[in-house]
Design a protein around this motif. Structure first.
Motif, PDB file in Angstrom:
ATOM      1  N   PHE A 209       2.267   9.192   9.618  1.00 35.53           N
ATOM      2  CA  PHE A 209       0.904   8.828   9.203  1.00 35.53           C
ATOM      3  C   PHE A 209       1.061   7.969   7.950  1.00 35.53           C
ATOM      4  O   PHE A 209       1.365   8.481   6.876  1.00 35.53           O
ATOM      5  CB  PHE A 209       0.072  10.093   8.949  1.00 35.53           C
ATOM      6  CG  PHE A 209      -0.046  10.927  10.197  1.00 35.53           C
ATOM      7  CD1 PHE A 209      -1.161  10.802  11.028  1.00 35.53           C
ATOM      8  CD2 PHE A 209       0.969  11.793  10.578  1.00 35.53           C
ATOM      9  CE1 PHE A 209      -1.266  11.536  12.196  1.00 35.53           C
ATOM     10  CE2 PHE A 209       0.881  12.533  11.751  1.00 35.53           C
ATOM     11  CZ  PHE A 209      -0.240  12.404  12.564  1.00 35.53           C
ATOM     12  N   LEU A 210       0.887   6.667   8.135  1.00 39.62           N
ATOM     13  CA  LEU A 210       1.329   5.710   7.116  1.00 39.62           C
ATOM     14  C   LEU A 210       0.157   5.003   6.448  1.00 39.62           C
ATOM     15  O   LEU A 210      -0.710   4.433   7.126  1.00 39.62           O
ATOM     16  CB  LEU A 210       2.231   4.663   7.792  1.00 39.62           C
ATOM     17  CG  LEU A 210       2.753   3.547   6.887  1.00 39.62           C
ATOM     18  CD1 LEU A 210       3.762   4.083   5.878  1.00 39.62           C
ATOM     19  CD2 LEU A 210       3.370   2.425   7.724  1.00 39.62           C
ATOM     20  N   GLU A 211       0.163   5.014   5.110  1.00 41.79           N
ATOM     21  CA  GLU A 211      -0.881   4.273   4.380  1.00 41.79           C
ATOM     22  C   GLU A 211      -0.705   2.770   4.621  1.00 41.79           C
ATOM     23  O   GLU A 211       0.401   2.293   4.887  1.00 41.79           O
ATOM     24  CB  GLU A 211      -0.826   4.588   2.879  1.00 41.79           C
ATOM     25  CG  GLU A 211       0.359   3.977   2.144  1.00 41.79           C
ATOM     26  CD  GLU A 211      -0.082   3.027   1.028  1.00 41.79           C
ATOM     27  OE1 GLU A 211      -1.077   2.284   1.237  1.00 41.79           O
ATOM     28  OE2 GLU A 211       0.572   3.024  -0.020  1.00 41.79           O
ATOM     29  N   SER A 212      -1.799   2.009   4.517  1.00 36.70           N
ATOM     30  CA  SER A 212      -1.735   0.587   4.850  1.00 36.70           C
ATOM     31  C   SER A 212      -2.608  -0.243   3.907  1.00 36.70           C
ATOM     32  O   SER A 212      -3.065  -1.322   4.281  1.00 36.70           O
ATOM     33  CB  SER A 212      -2.188   0.396   6.306  1.00 36.70           C
ATOM     34  OG  SER A 212      -3.422   1.057   6.529  1.00 36.70           O
ATOM     35  N   THR A 213      -2.781   0.269   2.676  1.00 29.77           N
ATOM     36  CA  THR A 213      -3.672  -0.393   1.706  1.00 29.77           C
ATOM     37  C   THR A 213      -3.398  -1.904   1.616  1.00 29.77           C
ATOM     38  O   THR A 213      -4.308  -2.719   1.704  1.00 29.77           O
ATOM     39  CB  THR A 213      -3.483   0.235   0.300  1.00 29.77           C
ATOM     40  OG1 THR A 213      -3.428   1.638   0.433  1.00 29.77           O
ATOM     41  CG2 THR A 213      -4.608  -0.180  -0.634  1.00 29.77           C
ATOM     42  N   TYR A 214      -2.140  -2.238   1.394  1.00 32.11           N
ATOM     43  CA  TYR A 214      -1.766  -3.653   1.267  1.00 32.11           C
ATOM     44  C   TYR A 214      -0.967  -4.110   2.491  1.00 32.11           C
ATOM     45  O   TYR A 214      -0.030  -4.889   2.377  1.00 32.11           O
ATOM     46  CB  TYR A 214      -0.953  -3.873  -0.010  1.00 32.11           C
ATOM     47  CG  TYR A 214      -1.790  -3.918  -1.270  1.00 32.11           C
ATOM     48  CD1 TYR A 214      -2.612  -5.013  -1.543  1.00 32.11           C
ATOM     49  CD2 TYR A 214      -1.760  -2.867  -2.180  1.00 32.11           C
ATOM     50  CE1 TYR A 214      -3.383  -5.045  -2.690  1.00 32.11           C
ATOM     51  CE2 TYR A 214      -2.534  -2.902  -3.332  1.00 32.11           C
ATOM     52  CZ  TYR A 214      -3.342  -3.995  -3.578  1.00 32.11           C
ATOM     53  OH  TYR A 214      -4.097  -4.032  -4.723  1.00 32.11           O
ATOM     54  N   GLY A 215      -1.373  -3.613   3.677  1.00 34.94           N
ATOM     55  CA  GLY A 215      -0.642  -3.900   4.903  1.00 34.94           C
ATOM     56  C   GLY A 215      -0.616  -5.366   5.285  1.00 34.94           C
ATOM     57  O   GLY A 215       0.216  -5.797   6.073  1.00 34.94           O
ATOM     58  N   ASP A 216      -1.546  -6.151   4.737  1.00 41.73           N
ATOM     59  CA  ASP A 216      -1.593  -7.569   5.105  1.00 41.73           C
ATOM     60  C   ASP A 216      -1.210  -8.473   3.926  1.00 41.73           C
ATOM     61  O   ASP A 216      -1.463  -9.665   3.961  1.00 41.73           O
ATOM     62  CB  ASP A 216      -2.995  -7.953   5.598  1.00 41.73           C
ATOM     63  CG  ASP A 216      -4.088  -7.635   4.572  1.00 41.73           C
ATOM     64  OD1 ASP A 216      -3.805  -6.919   3.585  1.00 41.73           O
ATOM     65  OD2 ASP A 216      -5.220  -8.097   4.761  1.00 41.73           O
ATOM     66  N   ARG A 217      -0.608  -7.889   2.868  1.00 39.49           N
ATOM     67  CA  ARG A 217      -0.359  -8.729   1.690  1.00 39.49           C
ATOM     68  C   ARG A 217       1.010  -8.512   1.082  1.00 39.49           C
ATOM     69  O   ARG A 217       1.578  -7.420   1.170  1.00 39.49           O
ATOM     70  CB  ARG A 217      -1.407  -8.431   0.616  1.00 39.49           C
ATOM     71  CG  ARG A 217      -2.531  -9.478   0.653  1.00 39.49           C
ATOM     72  CD  ARG A 217      -3.558  -9.170  -0.365  1.00 39.49           C
ATOM     73  NE  ARG A 217      -4.431  -8.112   0.085  1.00 39.49           N
ATOM     74  CZ  ARG A 217      -5.407  -7.611  -0.660  1.00 39.49           C
ATOM     75  NH1 ARG A 217      -5.597  -8.033  -1.878  1.00 39.49           N
ATOM     76  NH2 ARG A 217      -6.186  -6.668  -0.179  1.00 39.49           N
ATOM     77  N   LEU A 218       1.494  -9.552   0.464  1.00 37.69           N
ATOM     78  CA  LEU A 218       2.676  -9.434  -0.374  1.00 37.69           C
ATOM     79  C   LEU A 218       2.202  -9.637  -1.801  1.00 37.69           C
ATOM     80  O   LEU A 218       1.445 -10.570  -2.077  1.00 37.69           O
ATOM     81  CB  LEU A 218       3.701 -10.510   0.007  1.00 37.69           C
ATOM     82  CG  LEU A 218       4.271 -10.381   1.425  1.00 37.69           C
ATOM     83  CD1 LEU A 218       5.170 -11.549   1.753  1.00 37.69           C
ATOM     84  CD2 LEU A 218       5.027  -9.059   1.592  1.00 37.69           C
ATOM     85  N   HIS A 219       2.600  -8.753  -2.695  1.00 37.25           N
ATOM     86  CA  HIS A 219       2.183  -8.914  -4.090  1.00 37.25           C
ATOM     87  C   HIS A 219       2.832 -10.161  -4.665  1.00 37.25           C
ATOM     88  O   HIS A 219       4.034 -10.354  -4.507  1.00 37.25           O
ATOM     89  CB  HIS A 219       2.616  -7.704  -4.929  1.00 37.25           C
ATOM     90  CG  HIS A 219       1.916  -6.436  -4.551  1.00 37.25           C
ATOM     91  ND1 HIS A 219       0.557  -6.368  -4.377  1.00 37.25           N
ATOM     92  CD2 HIS A 219       2.385  -5.188  -4.329  1.00 37.25           C
ATOM     93  CE1 HIS A 219       0.233  -5.116  -4.065  1.00 37.25           C
ATOM     94  NE2 HIS A 219       1.326  -4.396  -4.022  1.00 37.25           N
ATOM     95  N   PRO A 220       2.034 -10.993  -5.366  1.00 41.10           N
ATOM     96  CA  PRO A 220       2.649 -12.150  -6.005  1.00 41.10           C
ATOM     97  C   PRO A 220       3.589 -11.673  -7.111  1.00 41.10           C
ATOM     98  O   PRO A 220       3.419 -10.584  -7.649  1.00 41.10           O
ATOM     99  CB  PRO A 220       1.456 -12.907  -6.594  1.00 41.10           C
ATOM    100  CG  PRO A 220       0.358 -11.912  -6.685  1.00 41.10           C
ATOM    101  CD  PRO A 220       0.615 -10.864  -5.648  1.00 41.10           C
ATOM    102  N   LYS A 221       4.561 -12.473  -7.430  1.00 37.41           N
ATOM    103  CA  LYS A 221       5.502 -12.062  -8.476  1.00 37.41           C
ATOM    104  C   LYS A 221       4.955 -12.510  -9.834  1.00 37.41           C
ATOM    105  O   LYS A 221       5.687 -13.015 -10.668  1.00 37.41           O
ATOM    106  CB  LYS A 221       6.880 -12.676  -8.221  1.00 37.41           C
ATOM    107  CG  LYS A 221       7.475 -12.268  -6.888  1.00 37.41           C
ATOM    108  CD  LYS A 221       8.900 -11.816  -7.001  1.00 37.41           C
ATOM    109  CE  LYS A 221       9.468 -11.235  -5.724  1.00 37.41           C
ATOM    110  NZ  LYS A 221       8.575 -10.476  -4.868  1.00 37.41           N
ATOM    111  N   ASP A 222       3.649 -12.381 -10.043  1.00 38.16           N
ATOM    112  CA  ASP A 222       3.073 -12.840 -11.306  1.00 38.16           C
ATOM    113  C   ASP A 222       3.466 -11.875 -12.411  1.00 38.16           C
ATOM    114  O   ASP A 222       3.098 -10.725 -12.436  1.00 38.16           O
ATOM    115  CB  ASP A 222       1.540 -12.986 -11.221  1.00 38.16           C
ATOM    116  CG  ASP A 222       0.852 -11.739 -10.697  1.00 38.16           C
ATOM    117  OD1 ASP A 222       1.563 -10.749 -10.436  1.00 38.16           O
ATOM    118  OD2 ASP A 222      -0.374 -11.743 -10.558  1.00 38.16           O
ATOM    119  N   ASP A 223       4.254 -12.380 -13.256  1.00 36.12           N
ATOM    120  CA  ASP A 223       4.803 -11.589 -14.319  1.00 36.12           C
ATOM    121  C   ASP A 223       3.687 -11.204 -15.303  1.00 36.12           C
ATOM    122  O   ASP A 223       2.820 -12.018 -15.621  1.00 36.12           O
ATOM    123  CB  ASP A 223       5.890 -12.470 -14.928  1.00 36.12           C
ATOM    124  CG  ASP A 223       6.318 -12.013 -16.267  1.00 36.12           C
ATOM    125  OD1 ASP A 223       7.118 -11.099 -16.279  1.00 36.12           O
ATOM    126  OD2 ASP A 223       5.839 -12.569 -17.262  1.00 36.12           O
TER     127      ASP A 223
END
Ligand SMILES: [Zn+2]
Length: 458
Positions: A209-223
């Protein structure tokens, strides 16, 4: 039900991020995994006021993956509907849940009082969702269990909590029924978090049973510093306010820690920082009480408090608002759905010298999401206010793994799960993640809807 069948009912966190509640039934034993409130869209929030479609008095025990409101905030209502069994979680999870429930009870009472006085509630009279007293009675049911050790729930039914690096104390839950393993992911954290260790990965899951909050996104590497430095500089130049709505748990401590580092290394310009979160201090104490759960050292606690002014009373909130000169204000709640940040934005959202920096997931229907989508006005305490502030987002501070983190989290499973059920996500995120799992692993994936029941062979 045959004796080798278990059922899972999705009572929340299905097709939406919030309201996580999963009821597992096996041979007369009923276990509720998480007990959160719905947040955001009005249709969802209204569901919080409905009784559960199952008999709460028949539930034997509750397992909590972590202390966030959308995983624990329905517990007092569950108790009110007849549940009086034990509520299990790790030490820091129960400490966080206690802080959140007590704070919520207080806020619910205050808001009901305010709505009745000012007459903006649709309900007559406005009632608190739950009271502080009910929250405290619910907290009496808390029972701490250590991480990693299997616990007995019923014959051939055991469970354990395993570190998953989302907030302090957070875990995924493994349930063993006969020789099958069910894994409930909870919210999965990220590798290389400044405060927490990397999430552990399950080796086996017959049903996941897997969470999918950001299932369609890659976090930007914004420092962090690259985003924040210009915002601070502009705020100093026009003597404005940089308002950071923040979840009191984890994001607040991470922000304080990163600000401290930036000031120390002189990579961030000096600016007064006010932390207006009555819960924030109590959460820091939880970190101090549970040193093995995070990377902060004793000296870090003193240091991160050196650079900020902690606001504790409502009078001080007004003093901060009237304080001349540039400032950073960090205040809850993170999605601007309640809390002290409402008072700040009520006074500041119509000023062009205000900058709002959103740092976490903004659920559908929340004020944070509306601002991100370019809302021209914002409703606060019953009035519509024009939005003249600049709105910014820093996704890199999210406490949730992105699509790549979720795929990687499953990479140590030695055999294919019989099914992966996607929970805790909005529909587009779930569809994208389902496709990604099929591409990466060719596993069976399902996206359950609210109140669906699935039968599992165990
Ligand atoms: Zn969470």
């Amino acid at each position: 039900m045959t004796k080798n069948e278990a059922n899972v009912t999705f009572l929340g966190g299905a097709g939406t991020v919030t309201g996580s509640k999963f009821l597992l039934t096996y041979r007369g034993t009923r276990i509720l995994i998480d007990c959160g409130v719905f947040q955001g869209l009005k249709a969802l929030r209204l569901m919080n006021w409905e009784p559960l479609p199952v008999d709460a008095g028949q539930i034997d025990l509750v397992l909590l993956t972590h202390g966030h409101l959308d995983h624990v905030g329905y517990l007092p209502r569950l108790h009110e509907q007849g549940f009086s069994g034990p509520i299990y979680g790790t030490g820091p999870t129960l400490d966080i849940a206690q802080i959140i429930l007590e704070d919520s009870g207080r806020i619910h009472e205050e808001e009901a009082k305010k709505a009745n006085k000012e007459g903006y509630s649709a309900h007559e009279p406005a009632l608190p969702f739950f009271t502080l007293e009910l929250a405290q009675k619910t907290i009496d049911l808390f029972r701490e269990v250590p991480q990693d050790a299997w616990q007995y729930a019923a014959e051939n039914l055991h469970y354990r909590f395993v570190y998953n690096g989302h907030i302090v104390g957070s875990t995924y839950v493994e349930v063993k029924i006969n020789d099958k393993i069910l894994v409930f992911s909870g919210d999965i954290g990220r590798a290389h978090d400044p405060l927490l260790f990397d999430p552990k990965k399950p080796a086996r899951a017959d049903y996941l049973f897997l969470e999918s909050t950001y299932g369609d996104r890659l976090h930007p590497k914004d420092d962090f510093e690259r985003v924040l430095e210009p915002l601070i500089r502009q705020t100093i130049a026009d003597r404005g306010a940089l308002v950071v709505p923040s979840f009191a748990v984890e994001r607040l401590q991470t922000l304080m820690y990163l600000l401290h580092q930036g000031f120390q290394n002189k990579t961030l310009p000096e600016i007064p920082v006010y932390v207006d979160s009555p819960m924030g201090n109590r959460v820091l104490e939880v970190f101090q009480r549970h040193p093995s759960w995070h990377k902060l050292r004793e000296s870090d606690f003193r240091a991160i408090l050196d650079d900020v002014t902690v606001v504790t009373s409502y009078e001080e909130t007004w003093k901060v608002l009237h304080e001349e000169g540039p400032k950073i204000i960090i205040a809850g709640s993170g999605m601007i759905s309640g809390g002290r940040v409402l008072t700040y934005l009520q006074q500041l959202i119509d000023q062009p010298t205000t900058r709002v920096l959103l740092v976490g997931f903004q659920a559908e229907g929340t004020r944070g999401r509306l601002l991100l989508e370019g809302a021209q006005e914002l409703k606060i305490y019953g009035s519509y206010l024009p939005v003249r502030a600049e709105i910014h987002l820093m996704e890199s501070l999210s406490a949730h793994g992105d699509q790549a983190d979720l795929i990687s989290w499953m990479s140590e499973l030695r055999q294919a799960p019989e099914c992966v059920y996607l929970i805790h996500g909005e529909r587009p995120a779930q569809e994208a993640l389902a496709q990604k799992i099929v591409d990466a692993y060719a596993w069976r994936v399902a996206i359950p809807k609210l109140h669906d029941v699935v039968s599992l062979a165990v």
